[in-house]
Design a protein around this motif. Structure first.
Motif, PDB file in Angstrom:
ATOM      1  N   ARG A  88       6.530   6.048  -0.870  1.00 50.26           N
ATOM      2  CA  ARG A  88       5.505   5.816  -1.887  1.00 50.26           C
ATOM      3  C   ARG A  88       6.111   5.362  -3.214  1.00 50.26           C
ATOM      4  NH1 ARG A  88       2.694   8.935  -5.772  1.00 50.26           N
ATOM      5  NH2 ARG A  88       4.065  10.708  -5.345  1.00 50.26           N
ATOM      6  N   ILE A  89       7.224   5.954  -3.589  1.00 55.77           N
ATOM      7  CA  ILE A  89       7.831   5.636  -4.882  1.00 55.77           C
ATOM      8  C   ILE A  89       8.402   4.224  -4.880  1.00 55.77           C
ATOM      9  CG2 ILE A  89       9.553   6.318  -6.581  1.00 55.77           C
ATOM     10  CD1 ILE A  89       7.108   8.216  -6.186  1.00 55.77           C
ATOM     11  N   ILE A  90       9.041   3.832  -3.790  1.00 54.72           N
ATOM     12  CA  ILE A  90       9.572   2.470  -3.709  1.00 54.72           C
ATOM     13  C   ILE A  90       8.436   1.457  -3.757  1.00 54.72           C
ATOM     14  CG2 ILE A  90      10.714   0.821  -2.175  1.00 54.72           C
ATOM     15  CD1 ILE A  90      12.623   3.013  -1.332  1.00 54.72           C
ATOM     16  N   ALA A  91       7.338   1.758  -3.049  1.00 55.67           N
ATOM     17  CA  ALA A  91       6.186   0.854  -3.057  1.00 55.67           C
ATOM     18  C   ALA A  91       5.599   0.724  -4.461  1.00 55.67           C
ATOM     19  CB  ALA A  91       5.128   1.352  -2.079  1.00 55.67           C
ATOM     20  N   LEU A  92       5.468   1.845  -5.159  1.00 57.91           N
ATOM     21  CA  LEU A  92       4.939   1.809  -6.522  1.00 57.91           C
ATOM     22  C   LEU A  92       5.886   1.061  -7.453  1.00 57.91           C
ATOM     23  CD1 LEU A  92       3.595   5.470  -6.791  1.00 57.91           C
ATOM     24  CD2 LEU A  92       2.209   3.386  -6.754  1.00 57.91           C
ATOM     25  N   ASN A 132       0.851  -1.199   0.000  1.00 62.21           N
ATOM     26  CA  ASN A 132       0.000   0.000   0.000  1.00 62.21           C
ATOM     27  C   ASN A 132       0.882   1.243   0.000  1.00 62.21           C
ATOM     28  OD1 ASN A 132      -1.836   2.043   0.348  1.00 62.21           O
ATOM     29  ND2 ASN A 132      -2.885   1.110   2.085  1.00 62.21           N
ATOM     30  N   PRO A 133       0.994   1.916  -1.143  1.00 57.64           N
ATOM     31  CA  PRO A 133       1.867   3.103  -1.226  1.00 57.64           C
ATOM     32  C   PRO A 133       1.396   4.266  -0.365  1.00 57.64           C
ATOM     33  CG  PRO A 133       1.309   2.249  -3.410  1.00 57.64           C
ATOM     34  CD  PRO A 133       0.396   1.576  -2.448  1.00 57.64           C
ATOM     35  N   LYS A 134       0.154   4.197   0.117  1.00 58.40           N
ATOM     36  CA  LYS A 134      -0.411   5.344   0.844  1.00 58.40           C
ATOM     37  C   LYS A 134      -0.295   5.220   2.355  1.00 58.40           C
ATOM     38  CE  LYS A 134      -3.707   6.444  -2.838  1.00 58.40           C
ATOM     39  NZ  LYS A 134      -5.128   6.683  -3.196  1.00 58.40           N
ATOM     40  N   ILE A 135       0.266   4.122   2.844  1.00 59.52           N
ATOM     41  CA  ILE A 135       0.418   3.966   4.292  1.00 59.52           C
ATOM     42  C   ILE A 135       1.453   4.962   4.811  1.00 59.52           C
ATOM     43  CG2 ILE A 135       1.320   2.433   6.082  1.00 59.52           C
ATOM     44  CD1 ILE A 135       0.008   0.123   4.746  1.00 59.52           C
ATOM     45  N   GLU A 136       1.117   5.591   5.925  1.00 59.23           N
ATOM     46  CA  GLU A 136       2.033   6.573   6.509  1.00 59.23           C
ATOM     47  C   GLU A 136       3.364   5.917   6.869  1.00 59.23           C
ATOM     48  OE1 GLU A 136       2.178   9.839  10.184  1.00 59.23           O
ATOM     49  OE2 GLU A 136       0.358   8.652   9.790  1.00 59.23           O
ATOM     50  N   GLY A 137       4.446   6.577   6.517  1.00 60.09           N
ATOM     51  CA  GLY A 137       5.769   6.061   6.794  1.00 60.09           C
ATOM     52  C   GLY A 137       6.339   5.212   5.677  1.00 60.09           C
ATOM     53  N   THR A 138       5.524   4.940   4.641  1.00 60.90           N
ATOM     54  CA  THR A 138       5.988   4.162   3.493  1.00 60.90           C
ATOM     55  C   THR A 138       6.589   5.080   2.439  1.00 60.90           C
ATOM     56  OG1 THR A 138       4.298   2.462   3.830  1.00 60.90           O
ATOM     57  CG2 THR A 138       5.262   2.602   1.636  1.00 60.90           C
ATOM     58  N   GLY A 152      13.237   3.285  -6.676  1.00 60.90           N
ATOM     59  CA  GLY A 152      13.194   4.592  -6.045  1.00 60.90           C
ATOM     60  C   GLY A 152      14.499   5.320  -6.297  1.00 60.90           C
ATOM     61  N   HIS A 153      14.603   6.546  -5.783  1.00 54.24           N
ATOM     62  CA  HIS A 153      15.794   7.337  -6.060  1.00 54.24           C
ATOM     63  C   HIS A 153      16.975   6.852  -5.232  1.00 54.24           C
ATOM     64  CE1 HIS A 153      14.479   9.207  -2.318  1.00 54.24           C
ATOM     65  NE2 HIS A 153      15.646   9.813  -2.235  1.00 54.24           N
ATOM     66  N   TYR A 154      18.166   7.003  -5.822  1.00 53.31           N
ATOM     67  CA  TYR A 154      19.398   6.690  -5.105  1.00 53.31           C
ATOM     68  C   TYR A 154      19.719   7.815  -4.123  1.00 53.31           C
ATOM     69  CZ  TYR A 154      20.257   3.239  -8.833  1.00 53.31           C
ATOM     70  OH  TYR A 154      20.169   2.188  -9.714  1.00 53.31           O
ATOM     71  N   GLU A 155      20.619   7.506  -3.190  1.00 54.43           N
ATOM     72  CA  GLU A 155      21.080   8.545  -2.270  1.00 54.43           C
ATOM     73  C   GLU A 155      21.799   9.634  -3.069  1.00 54.43           C
ATOM     74  OE1 GLU A 155      23.900   9.029   1.732  1.00 54.43           O
ATOM     75  OE2 GLU A 155      23.502   7.045   0.863  1.00 54.43           O
TER      76      GLU A 155
END
Length: 431
Positions: A197-201, A189-195, A339-342
């Motif tokens: 979002r981009i990595i989840a998607l 769930n990309p919308k869960i707080e603390g997640t 997701g984005h790299y450091e």
């Protein structure tokens, strides 16, 4: 004595039959868990050749799915009929014309490898009302392109409106057509707080294309991925994106997606899409206002010109509701959604996907402005009325003059629209 030998022979024969029947039943049950679908279903068709057998054999394992809701499952057959029959009027849907078959005839027919070469991928959540149009158009595309050439892969997540139940029942119909169908469910769930979002998607998108990544030898080397969001899309929209990818020798082609936030439509995928100047498709001030959305490509006259003429043009990145792209870098293990790299701009996974495509030499990315989509049936009808159906927008096919180098700087909108800056296109990439 002869009679005893006859009885003994008969008894041995009956015993042998009983043993064979017992083994058959045992092996049959071993494919199934209690109330579960088969892990490795067998294609019921007779194999006519080793190549054909390999084509239809399941390289993909059907995962065990969650249990259906009985009440929702009861409504699935009517949705299924609407998906499989374009003339079904049970549920409202965007009306679509049938495309010119001559224009897309070159897309049909088996590949040289005799392996599937069209891979339809979707991540779907809570969109049962859209399925007759969305999945219906994909089914039409599968029939047109040749079921043996196509694989349908869907990841369903957390729906409680009947979406899962309909997609589960769809399996039998797709198998009857002669295509492979990969259905997975996910609790991501990309919308869960603390997640993140981009990595989840990105994880959800990778699930949808996982079979290409894990089993590349089961697909034609020139496989095209058609990855669609939950949009109202027509058969001709899908075929035109695939056609332009082939005709232009493009690595990726995208539609134009729109949203109605008022009386007039606004280009939707503004956070992802960048032109060949590295700029967003329209300017957004730090206030976040979309008042300038009417002025597309303010700093890219060439893109603006091609947009007005509904002609394909090159961009740095796009997704725009639906896209067709080469599966090759996925199959070669060079890229995945991420997701984005450091130290890299925080940005959407489709923009990072395009960035990685450029990095690995797949920078022929184009928008096909003759294809315009929206995210529900009613708004889809409005945008088609305003922008025109794809068939009405298609004119003379002109080749794109590809630029081989990406823009040196690309706009980053990491934290809303307050912090906008142009950064090196390859920021954060190795080397």
């Amino acid at each position: 004595m002869a009679m005893k030998r006859s009885f003994r022979t008969l008894f041995q024969l009956l015993t042998l039959v009983a043993v064979v029947l017992f083994l058959a039943v045992s092996l049959g049950h071993s494919q199934y868990g209690s109330g579960l679908l088969p892990v490795n279903p067998v294609d019921s068709r007779d194999a006519k050749s080793p190549a054909e057998e390999a084509q239809y054999a399941y390289s993909t394992r059907f995962p065990l799915l969650k249990e259906s809701n009985e009440t929702l499952a009861a409504t699935a057959p009517s949705y299924l009929h609407a998906i499989m029959d374009p003339e079904d009027k049970t549920y409202p849907r965007l009306e679509c014309p049938f495309p010119n078959p001559d224009r897309y005839a070159s897309l049909k027919g088996p590949s040289r490898s005799k392996l599937p070469r069209y891979f339809f991928a979707l991540d779907l959540h809570q969109c049962v009302g859209l399925l007759p149009r969305l999945i219906g158009s994909i089914v039409e595309a599968i029939k047109f392109l040749g079921p043996e050439n196509c694989v349908l892969s869907i990841v369903e997540g957390r729906s409680d409106d009947g979406t899962f139940e309909v997609l589960k029942e769809l399996r039998t119909e797709i198998q009857i057509l002669g295509s492979r169908y990969i259905l997975q469910t996910s609790d991501i769930n990309p919308k869960i707080e603390g997640t993140d979002r981009i990595i989840a998607l990105a994880e959800l998108r990778n699930l949808a294309v996982n079979d290409l990544i894990q089993y590349p030898d089961n697909y034609d080397p020139k496989t095209t991925v058609v990855f669609s969001n939950d949009i109202a899309v027509c058969l001709e929209d899908i075929l035109e994106l695939v056609y332009q990818r082939v005709f232009q020798k493009a690595d990726m082609t995208c539609a134009m997606d729109w949203t109605y936030v008022g009386d007039n439509p606004t280009f939707y995928d503004i956070w992802i899409a960048r032109d060949m100047h590295g700029d967003s498709f329209f300017d957004i001030p730090e206030s976040g206002s979309w008042d300038l959305a009417w002025n597309l490509f303010p700093n890219d006259d060439e893109a603006k010109w091609h947009l007005m003429k509904s002609e394909p043009f090159q961009v740095f990145s796009c997704w725009n509701g639906i896209t067709a792209f080469t599966a090759k870098p996925l199959m070669e293990g060079k890229i995945k959604f991420r997701g984005h790299y450091e130290g890299e701009c925080f940005q959407g996974e489709p923009k990072l996907f395009a960035k990685d495509m450029w990095y690995h030499g797949y920078g022929k990315i184009a928008v096909v402005p003759s294809v315009n989509v929206e995210y529900n049936n009613e708004a889809g009808k409005r945008i088609k009325t305003l922008k025109g159906y794809t068939s009405a927008n298609v004119g003379e096919d002109l080749k794109i003059k590809w630029e081989t180098e990406p823009p040196k700087l690309v706009k980053c909108m990491a934290h809303g629209y307050v912090d906008q800056q142009f950064l090196p296109w390859d920021e954060g990439l190795p080397g």
